[in-house]
Design an enzyme around this catalytic site. Structure first.
Site, short mmCIF file in Angstrom:
data_model
loop_
_atom_site.label_atom_id
_atom_site.label_comp_id
_atom_site.label_asym_id
_atom_site.label_seq_id
_atom_site.Cartn_x
_atom_site.Cartn_y
_atom_site.Cartn_z
NE ARG A 1 -2.58 -1.57 3.25
CZ ARG A 1 -2.51 -2.83 3.66
NH1 ARG A 1 -2.99 -3.79 2.89
NH2 ARG A 1 -2.00 -3.14 4.82
CD GLU B 1 2.97 -8.82 14.41
OE1 GLU B 1 2.16 -9.28 13.60
OE2 GLU B 1 3.74 -7.88 14.15
#
Length: 180
Positions: A64, A101
């Site tokens: 993006r 993560e």
């Protein structure tokens, strides 16, 4: 940016509950991109930040950041450099691994796209945990350029990315048009 402009941008961001996994609320910017007025306000606002901070080039983070960074670069009269996922760029690249993560990832930039004296503004849609942005800052510096700052459409403050990025920013500004 005016309060009216902020409200326009906010009104064009759609919440998608439980995407990509249960408990996550995804911030979908496709309605904003589909609205020429909102997209123009976003582009102009980010371009003003780039000019204000003396950027000479813009880096857009896949994917993006490409959508936002390319029109910002045109509006600000600056060059655009894509930072891609590893293995997507031909030729000599600089690469940087970073922690997620759930594992690790790696990004790359063409080695010849950065030079001493460049002041590079990083553009992305969201600041979450800050891992990708920190890796991009490392790439920019390894390429001999300076980080002019990081500008994002929205910052998800509850994820703590700003605090984690403070050492990597090394005094460069972090600008978020919207804080959520």
């Amino acid at each position: 940016m005016t309060g009216e402009a902020r409200q326009l941008l906010l009104s064009r961001i759609r919440d998608v509950p439980d995407y990509p996994q249960p408990g996550v609320v995804f911030k979908d910017i496709t309605p904003l991109l589909a609205d020429p007025e909102a997209f123009s306000v976003l582009t102009e606002s980010l371009a003003e930040l780039c000019v204000r901070h003396g950027a000479t080039k813009i880096v857009g983070l896949e994917a993006r950041g490409f959508i936002l960074g390319a029109p910002v670069a045109i509006r600000a009269g600056l060059g655009f450099i894509p930072v891609r996922k590893a293995g997507k760029l031909p030729g000599a690249t600089l690469s940087q691994a970073y922690e997620l993560e759930y594992g690790t990832a790696e990004i790359e930039v063409h080695a010849e796209d950065l030079a001493t004296g460049d002041r590079v503004m990083i553009i992305d849609d969201v600041l979450a945990t800050g891992g990708t942005a920190a890796a991009a800052m490392e790439l920019i510096r390894r390429g001999g350029a300076d980080v002019a700052g990081l500008a994002v459409l929205m910052e998800l403050g509850f994820l703590g990315g700003r605090d984690r990025l403070a050492p990597a920013l090394a005094g460069a500004p972090l600008e978020a048009l919207l804080a959520l």
